[in-house]
Design a protein around this motif. Structure first.
Motif, short mmCIF file in Angstrom:
data_model
loop_
_atom_site.label_atom_id
_atom_site.label_comp_id
_atom_site.label_asym_id
_atom_site.label_seq_id
_atom_site.Cartn_x
_atom_site.Cartn_y
_atom_site.Cartn_z
N ILE A 63 0.84 -1.21 0.00
CA ILE A 63 0.00 0.00 0.00
C ILE A 63 0.87 1.25 0.00
CG2 ILE A 63 -1.70 1.30 1.35
CD1 ILE A 63 -2.83 -1.48 2.20
N ASP A 64 1.93 1.25 0.81
CA ASP A 64 2.86 2.38 0.84
C ASP A 64 3.57 2.57 -0.49
OD1 ASP A 64 2.17 2.78 3.51
OD2 ASP A 64 3.95 1.74 4.29
N ILE A 65 4.03 1.47 -1.07
CA ILE A 65 4.71 1.52 -2.36
C ILE A 65 3.76 2.01 -3.44
CG2 ILE A 65 5.80 0.10 -4.16
CD1 ILE A 65 6.91 -1.64 -1.82
N ALA A 66 2.54 1.52 -3.41
CA ALA A 66 1.54 1.93 -4.40
C ALA A 66 1.30 3.44 -4.34
CB ALA A 66 0.23 1.18 -4.17
N TYR A 67 1.21 3.97 -3.12
CA TYR A 67 0.99 5.40 -2.94
C TYR A 67 2.14 6.20 -3.56
CZ TYR A 67 0.47 9.93 -0.70
OH TYR A 67 0.35 11.28 -0.47
N ILE A 68 3.35 5.77 -3.32
CA ILE A 68 4.53 6.44 -3.87
C ILE A 68 4.51 6.39 -5.40
CG2 ILE A 68 7.06 6.28 -4.07
CD1 ILE A 68 7.00 5.27 -1.11
N CYS A 69 4.00 5.29 -5.96
CA CYS A 69 3.96 5.10 -7.41
C CYS A 69 2.77 5.78 -8.07
CB CYS A 69 3.94 3.61 -7.74
SG CYS A 69 5.43 2.75 -7.25
N GLY A 70 1.89 6.36 -7.27
CA GLY A 70 0.73 7.04 -7.83
C GLY A 70 -0.52 6.18 -7.97
N VAL A 71 -0.50 4.99 -7.38
CA VAL A 71 -1.68 4.13 -7.39
C VAL A 71 -2.56 4.53 -6.22
CG1 VAL A 71 -2.52 1.75 -7.23
CG2 VAL A 71 -0.37 2.23 -8.42
N LYS A 72 -3.82 4.79 -6.49
CA LYS A 72 -4.74 5.17 -5.43
C LYS A 72 -4.99 3.99 -4.51
CE LYS A 72 -6.96 8.35 -8.56
NZ LYS A 72 -8.01 8.44 -9.54
N GLU A 73 -5.25 4.29 -3.23
CA GLU A 73 -5.42 3.21 -2.25
C GLU A 73 -6.55 2.26 -2.63
OE1 GLU A 73 -5.98 2.51 2.54
OE2 GLU A 73 -5.52 4.51 1.81
N ASP A 74 -7.62 2.78 -3.22
CA ASP A 74 -8.74 1.91 -3.60
C ASP A 74 -8.44 1.10 -4.87
OD1 ASP A 74 -8.88 4.17 -5.23
OD2 ASP A 74 -11.07 4.15 -5.32
N GLU A 75 -7.29 1.34 -5.50
CA GLU A 75 -6.89 0.57 -6.69
C GLU A 75 -5.83 -0.48 -6.39
OE1 GLU A 75 -5.50 3.44 -9.53
OE2 GLU A 75 -7.50 3.73 -10.35
N VAL A 76 -5.30 -0.51 -5.17
CA VAL A 76 -4.20 -1.42 -4.85
C VAL A 76 -4.63 -2.87 -5.08
CG1 VAL A 76 -2.65 -2.27 -3.05
CG2 VAL A 76 -3.08 0.18 -3.27
N ASP A 77 -5.79 -3.25 -4.55
CA ASP A 77 -6.26 -4.63 -4.75
C ASP A 77 -6.50 -4.93 -6.23
OD1 ASP A 77 -6.09 -5.62 -2.16
OD2 ASP A 77 -8.09 -4.93 -1.62
N LEU A 78 -7.04 -3.97 -6.96
CA LEU A 78 -7.25 -4.17 -8.40
C LEU A 78 -5.92 -4.40 -9.11
CD1 LEU A 78 -9.90 -1.40 -9.19
CD2 LEU A 78 -10.27 -3.86 -9.16
N ALA A 79 -4.93 -3.58 -8.76
CA ALA A 79 -3.62 -3.72 -9.38
C ALA A 79 -2.99 -5.06 -9.03
CB ALA A 79 -2.70 -2.57 -8.96
N LEU A 80 -3.07 -5.44 -7.76
CA LEU A 80 -2.49 -6.72 -7.34
C LEU A 80 -3.21 -7.89 -8.01
CD1 LEU A 80 -1.87 -6.01 -3.55
CD2 LEU A 80 -0.13 -6.31 -5.34
N ASN A 81 -4.53 -7.81 -8.11
CA ASN A 81 -5.28 -8.87 -8.80
C ASN A 81 -4.89 -8.95 -10.27
OD1 ASN A 81 -6.86 -10.19 -6.83
ND2 ASN A 81 -8.20 -8.42 -6.72
N TYR A 82 -4.73 -7.79 -10.91
CA TYR A 82 -4.29 -7.78 -12.31
C TYR A 82 -2.91 -8.43 -12.43
CZ TYR A 82 -2.18 -6.35 -16.60
OH TYR A 82 -1.51 -6.39 -17.80
N LEU A 83 -2.00 -8.02 -11.56
CA LEU A 83 -0.63 -8.56 -11.64
C LEU A 83 -0.58 -10.05 -11.33
CD1 LEU A 83 1.24 -5.56 -10.00
CD2 LEU A 83 1.21 -6.18 -12.43
N HIS A 84 -1.53 -10.53 -10.53
CA HIS A 84 -1.59 -11.96 -10.21
C HIS A 84 -2.28 -12.73 -11.34
CE1 HIS A 84 -2.38 -15.53 -7.52
NE2 HIS A 84 -3.29 -15.69 -8.45
#
Length: 111
Positions: A63-84
């Motif tokens: 979540i911290d890394i995502a924030y630094i990269c510009g990923v919104k907190e409500d998109e972290v799970d979406l991004a992780l699911n996509y990457l998985h």
């Protein structure tokens, strides 16, 4: 099935047939635009995990890394699911209690 049959590499017609079938299959794939921050997030996760022998990252760190990269907190799970599930570059199991707080970056080390 007809792609599996013997192909004469010297026959240009066979090669063009294969190219046409591949292009047809690729055009049927579900393509979607991936937000640029998700790609940065993936890259940074992999770099961050290189420090860890087991190549894993705690979800709270993600979540911290995502924030630094510009990923919104409500998109972290979406991004992780996509990457998985779609990219296949990490393992993320939010529905398994023992694994929901963990993201495994290099799953080859598990096996």
């Amino acid at each position: 099935d007809d792609l599996i049959t013997g192909i004469d590499n010297s026959n240009k017609k066979d090669i063009e047939l294969i190219k046409g079938k591949i292009e047809c299959l690729l055009s049927q794939l579900d393509s979607r635009d991936i937000p640029a921050p998700w790609l940065v997030f993936e890259f940074v996760l992999h770099k961050y995990a290189e420090r860890n022998v087991l190549r894993k990252v705690e979800k709270r760190d993600c979540i911290d890394i995502a924030y630094i990269c510009g990923v919104k907190e409500d998109e972290v799970d979406l991004a992780l699911n996509y990457l998985h599930f779609e990219a296949g570059t990490l393992l993320y199991y939010p529905d398994i209690p023992e694994l929901k707080k963990l993201v495994i970056i290099d799953f080859q080390l598990i096996f």
